[in-house]
Scaffold this motif. Structure first.
Motif, PDB file in Angstrom:
ATOM      1  N   LEU A 273       0.831  -1.201   0.000  1.00 15.48           N
ATOM      2  CA  LEU A 273       0.000   0.000   0.000  1.00 15.48           C
ATOM      3  C   LEU A 273       0.870   1.258   0.000  1.00 15.48           C
ATOM      4  O   LEU A 273       0.603   2.208  -0.746  1.00 15.48           O
ATOM      5  CB  LEU A 273      -0.935  -0.013   1.206  1.00 15.48           C
ATOM      6  CG  LEU A 273      -1.999  -1.113   1.221  1.00 15.48           C
ATOM      7  CD1 LEU A 273      -2.777  -1.108   2.531  1.00 15.48           C
ATOM      8  CD2 LEU A 273      -2.961  -0.944   0.050  1.00 15.48           C
ATOM      9  N   ARG A 274       1.900   1.261   0.816  1.00 22.61           N
ATOM     10  CA  ARG A 274       2.783   2.442   0.868  1.00 22.61           C
ATOM     11  C   ARG A 274       3.414   2.713  -0.495  1.00 22.61           C
ATOM     12  O   ARG A 274       3.595   3.873  -0.895  1.00 22.61           O
ATOM     13  CB  ARG A 274       3.878   2.236   1.911  1.00 22.61           C
ATOM     14  CG  ARG A 274       3.397   2.319   3.354  1.00 22.61           C
ATOM     15  CD  ARG A 274       4.562   2.388   4.318  1.00 22.61           C
ATOM     16  NE  ARG A 274       4.107   2.265   5.689  1.00 22.61           N
ATOM     17  CZ  ARG A 274       4.106   1.130   6.383  1.00 22.61           C
ATOM     18  NH1 ARG A 274       4.560   0.000   5.806  1.00 22.61           N
ATOM     19  NH2 ARG A 274       3.666   1.097   7.622  1.00 22.61           N
ATOM     20  N   SER A 275       3.744   1.647  -1.221  1.00 24.55           N
ATOM     21  CA  SER A 275       4.383   1.835  -2.529  1.00 24.55           C
ATOM     22  C   SER A 275       3.458   2.523  -3.516  1.00 24.55           C
ATOM     23  O   SER A 275       3.917   3.087  -4.521  1.00 24.55           O
ATOM     24  CB  SER A 275       4.830   0.483  -3.094  1.00 24.55           C
ATOM     25  OG  SER A 275       3.707  -0.291  -3.508  1.00 24.55           O
ATOM     26  N   LEU A 276       2.155   2.516  -3.240  1.00 29.07           N
ATOM     27  CA  LEU A 276       1.172   3.174  -4.098  1.00 29.07           C
ATOM     28  C   LEU A 276       0.729   4.522  -3.556  1.00 29.07           C
ATOM     29  O   LEU A 276      -0.154   5.171  -4.125  1.00 29.07           O
ATOM     30  CB  LEU A 276      -0.053   2.271  -4.264  1.00 29.07           C
ATOM     31  CG  LEU A 276       0.183   0.913  -4.934  1.00 29.07           C
ATOM     32  CD1 LEU A 276      -1.074   0.048  -4.855  1.00 29.07           C
ATOM     33  CD2 LEU A 276       0.616   1.085  -6.380  1.00 29.07           C
ATOM     34  N   GLY A 277       1.311   4.916  -2.437  1.00 26.39           N
ATOM     35  CA  GLY A 277       0.935   6.191  -1.836  1.00 26.39           C
ATOM     36  C   GLY A 277      -0.293   6.118  -0.959  1.00 26.39           C
ATOM     37  O   GLY A 277      -0.893   7.153  -0.639  1.00 26.39           O
ATOM     38  N   ILE A 278      -0.682   4.911  -0.555  1.00 27.38           N
ATOM     39  CA  ILE A 278      -1.829   4.733   0.331  1.00 27.38           C
ATOM     40  C   ILE A 278      -1.318   4.495   1.752  1.00 27.38           C
ATOM     41  O   ILE A 278      -0.522   3.590   1.980  1.00 27.38           O
ATOM     42  CB  ILE A 278      -2.699   3.547  -0.126  1.00 27.38           C
ATOM     43  CG1 ILE A 278      -3.252   3.794  -1.534  1.00 27.38           C
ATOM     44  CG2 ILE A 278      -3.835   3.290   0.856  1.00 27.38           C
ATOM     45  CD1 ILE A 278      -3.968   2.595  -2.133  1.00 27.38           C
ATOM     46  N   GLU A 279      -1.754   5.316   2.689  1.00 23.14           N
ATOM     47  CA  GLU A 279      -1.336   5.140   4.070  1.00 23.14           C
ATOM     48  C   GLU A 279      -2.053   3.937   4.677  1.00 23.14           C
ATOM     49  O   GLU A 279      -3.282   3.896   4.724  1.00 23.14           O
ATOM     50  CB  GLU A 279      -1.665   6.386   4.888  1.00 23.14           C
ATOM     51  CG  GLU A 279      -1.191   6.330   6.341  1.00 23.14           C
ATOM     52  CD  GLU A 279       0.317   6.180   6.470  1.00 23.14           C
ATOM     53  OE1 GLU A 279       0.755   5.562   7.458  1.00 23.14           O
ATOM     54  OE2 GLU A 279       1.056   6.680   5.591  1.00 23.14           O
ATOM     55  N   PRO A 280      -1.311   2.940   5.152  1.00 18.44           N
ATOM     56  CA  PRO A 280      -1.969   1.747   5.714  1.00 18.44           C
ATOM     57  C   PRO A 280      -2.713   2.067   7.008  1.00 18.44           C
ATOM     58  O   PRO A 280      -2.167   2.725   7.895  1.00 18.44           O
ATOM     59  CB  PRO A 280      -0.806   0.787   5.983  1.00 18.44           C
ATOM     60  CG  PRO A 280       0.334   1.301   5.162  1.00 18.44           C
ATOM     61  CD  PRO A 280       0.148   2.778   5.092  1.00 18.44           C
ATOM     62  N   LEU A 281      -3.939   1.626   7.072  1.00 20.59           N
ATOM     63  CA  LEU A 281      -4.692   1.674   8.323  1.00 20.59           C
ATOM     64  C   LEU A 281      -4.439   0.405   9.124  1.00 20.59           C
ATOM     65  O   LEU A 281      -4.323   0.445  10.350  1.00 20.59           O
ATOM     66  CB  LEU A 281      -6.189   1.812   8.022  1.00 20.59           C
ATOM     67  CG  LEU A 281      -7.130   1.716   9.226  1.00 20.59           C
ATOM     68  CD1 LEU A 281      -7.048   2.991  10.056  1.00 20.59           C
ATOM     69  CD2 LEU A 281      -8.572   1.457   8.783  1.00 20.59           C
ATOM     70  N   LEU A 282      -4.367  -0.723   8.414  1.00 19.24           N
ATOM     71  CA  LEU A 282      -4.161  -2.017   9.048  1.00 19.24           C
ATOM     72  C   LEU A 282      -3.331  -2.901   8.125  1.00 19.24           C
ATOM     73  O   LEU A 282      -3.685  -3.077   6.962  1.00 19.24           O
ATOM     74  CB  LEU A 282      -5.511  -2.697   9.333  1.00 19.24           C
ATOM     75  CG  LEU A 282      -5.457  -4.112   9.916  1.00 19.24           C
ATOM     76  CD1 LEU A 282      -4.923  -4.082  11.344  1.00 19.24           C
ATOM     77  CD2 LEU A 282      -6.833  -4.766   9.870  1.00 19.24           C
ATOM     78  N   ASP A 283      -2.247  -3.432   8.642  1.00 17.04           N
ATOM     79  CA  ASP A 283      -1.435  -4.379   7.868  1.00 17.04           C
ATOM     80  C   ASP A 283      -2.136  -5.736   7.895  1.00 17.04           C
ATOM     81  O   ASP A 283      -2.090  -6.449   8.892  1.00 17.04           O
ATOM     82  CB  ASP A 283      -0.039  -4.482   8.478  1.00 17.04           C
ATOM     83  CG  ASP A 283       0.893  -5.361   7.647  1.00 17.04           C
ATOM     84  OD1 ASP A 283       0.512  -5.727   6.525  1.00 17.04           O
ATOM     85  OD2 ASP A 283       1.993  -5.686   8.133  1.00 17.04           O
TER      86      ASP A 283
END
Length: 538
Positions: A273-283
């Motif tokens: 998710l981080r690689s796409l610019g999405i901040e993870p809420l839950l791994d």
């Protein structure tokens, strides 16, 4: 901002059930969001009309997978329903629950409440079967099940006789005491009309004051207060809108769109998710993983006797079939094209059937997506027989290409990635060749036609499977159910691990594929979810 008790994303096989069941008492205010249109369309309701919807972007997501390494780099076309009723509105209507052992396997994997004794009452609750109430069938449920006999094409009887000559027994009911054997398929049809989950559940419920159905609404993000799901963001007619849920959000968007929505909302493998610019809420590493599907390989035979091709290829045959249907709700347009088949053990020593066989009394050329809206029968008498492994061990994955909700996800189905699956494809094709050698089939077959294997050795048969095998349209497992958050997305109550106020209820939760077509298990999942949510589950 509109507020509800429950928001259901996806009005497909499970979502339609949930919308109806959660509003029955009149107490719960429910919003049902569907990205596609209303299903009150002629070609949706005509059973054989799925030939029209197969390449229709108005009611079909028309997904394409990535090139599959084991299929010589071919991509696979995945039609998925984008309409009220979801894929139950565009499928071939074959009604198969799966084997009792499938659900015992789910239970043994830590999913309490999902064994055969738990799900059989749900199946019976769903059904209004043509044969009425029995130990194995329901007689008063919303979903009508037809058991065609005399309406089927006469060539089906030749197929069944040949199977008997090949050593198989007849089975009049694949949803009865045993699934093993050959026979004719029961289908979700009533009075010549498709019995989708929408027609069965939503149509009787849609006028309820506490049910709000919004079509043309594509969910783009789950809204959270901390780690509690509190609402849905969706786009409708170019505008972004929001709705809030006081009790729960239920994702029922299917094995592609449910994991896609979780990923867009920051729930999934964190690094990805981080690689796409999405901040993870839950791994949540299992979101989009463990993707499964049934893979089908067939043979086509030119016939010495008439088939449905003779009736449905010429213009006058189409006119005759259409006129008959409009006047009587009968004839070939009122049935599925998958009319007969069965479940076999492809080798000695197996405890239960491992291969499904399909028999269609016609053949047709499938056009590339977008080039022809109707599958047209070939201009000569022919029929198709195909096989698929019931419980494949290959696994694929689904992930986002970008953070843009409008972009289709990357789908890697993983077909034939294991030796187990390659072996069962070989055994299935060898069965078809053995079937073709029976006396009945020898009288019926003029020739095996292209595409066909060029040889009988393993290499030739596998080359045929890689070049011509296709999906059976049964994707599942991408948000699978299990007790361990490290390798599953939802727990046995369908709550998303690590989050509050959100559940998943569709084929994406299947821990493993059921042995057979997946629409009935998806509808059953909706029934189960409704009981879990309302506190009625045993």
């Amino acid at each position: 901002m509109a507020r509800y008790d429950y928001i259901i994303v996806g009005a497909g096989s499970a979502g339609s059930v949930l919308a109806a069941r959660l509003t029955e008492s009149g107490r719960n205010k429910v919003l049902l969001l569907e990205a596609g249109p209303d299903d009150r369309r002629f070609w949706i309701q005509v059973p054989v009309g799925y030939g029209k919807s197969f390449y229709d972007p108005r009611v079909n997501w028309m997904y394409m997978t990535e090139p599959v390494p084991e299929l010589a780099g071919r991509a696979s076309y995945w039609p998925r329903g984008k309409v009220l009723g979801g894929s139950s509105s565009i499928n071939a209507m074959v009604y198969i629950r799966g084997q009792a052992e499938d659900f015992e396997d789910w239970k043994a994997a830590g999913n309490r409440g999902w064994g055969w004794d738990d799900v059989l009452p749900l199946y019976k609750r769903m059904e209004s079967h043509a044969w009425g109430e029995s130990d194995y069938h329901g007689g008063a449920g919303p979903l009508h099940i037809k058991a065609p006999t005399t309406e089927l094409h006469p060539i089906c009887e030749h197929f069944l006789a040949a199977c008997e000559e090949a050593g198989l027994s007849r089975n009049p009911d694949f949803n009865g005491a045993s699934q093993e054997g050959v026979g004719t398929f029961h289908i979700t049809v009533k009075d010549g009309m498709r019995m989708s989950a929408s027609r069965a559940y939503l149509w009787p419920a849609r006028r309820r004051a506490n049910l709000h159905i919004v079509t043309g609404a594509e969910a783009t993000r789950i809204l959270f207060d901390g780690r509690r799901a509190s609402g849905i963001e969706y786009v409708r007619r170019g505008r972004t809108e929001h709705a809030r849920a006081g009790a729960e959000i239920i994702l029922a968007a299917g094995a592609v769109n449910t994991p896609k929505l979780l990923l867009l909302s920051g729930v999934g493998p964190a690094d990805e998710l981080r690689s796409l610019g999405i901040e993870p809420l839950l791994d949540s590493p299992a979101v989009g993983r463990h993707l499964q599907d049934h893979f089908d390989v067939g043979l086509i035979y030119r016939s010495t006797v008439p088939t449905l091709n003779n009736q449905l290829h010429p213009w006058w045959g189409k006119y005759w079939a259409g006129s008959r249907y409009l006047l009587t709700r009968g004839g070939p347009l009122a049935l599925s094209l998958n009319q007969a088949g069965g479940f076999i053990r492809s080798r000695p020593g197996l405890a239960r059937p491992n291969v499904q066989v399909y028999f269609s009394p016609l053949s047709y050329l499938k056009a590339p997506p977008g080039t022809r809206p109707l599958m047209n029968p070939d201009p000569y008498p022919a029929f198709n027989i195909s096989v698929s492994a019931c419980r494949p061990t290959s696994r694929g994955l689904l992930r986002l290409r970008s953070a843009d909700p409008a972009e289709s996800p990357e789908i890697r189905p993983g077909y034939l990635a294991t030796e187990h699956d390659r072996q069962e494809v070989l055994e299935g094709l060898r069965f078809l060749r053995r079937l073709a050698a029976t006396p009945t089939m020898q009288r019926l077959i003029a020739e095996e036609i292209e595409p066909r294997p060029h040889g009988d050795d393993d290499e030739a048969l596998l080359a045929h499977a890689r070049a011509h095998g296709v999906t059976v349209f049964h994707p599942a497992g991408s948000c699978r159910m299990g007790p361990d958050p490290a390798d599953s997305v939802v727990d046995p109550t369908l709550r998303v691990h690590g989050l509050d106020g959100i559940r998943v209820a569709d084929a994406s939760i299947f821990p493993t594929l059921p042995s057979g077509n997946t629409n009935a298990p998806a509808i059953m999942t909706g029934e189960k979810a409704s009981q879990l949510i309302l506190g009625n589950a045993a």
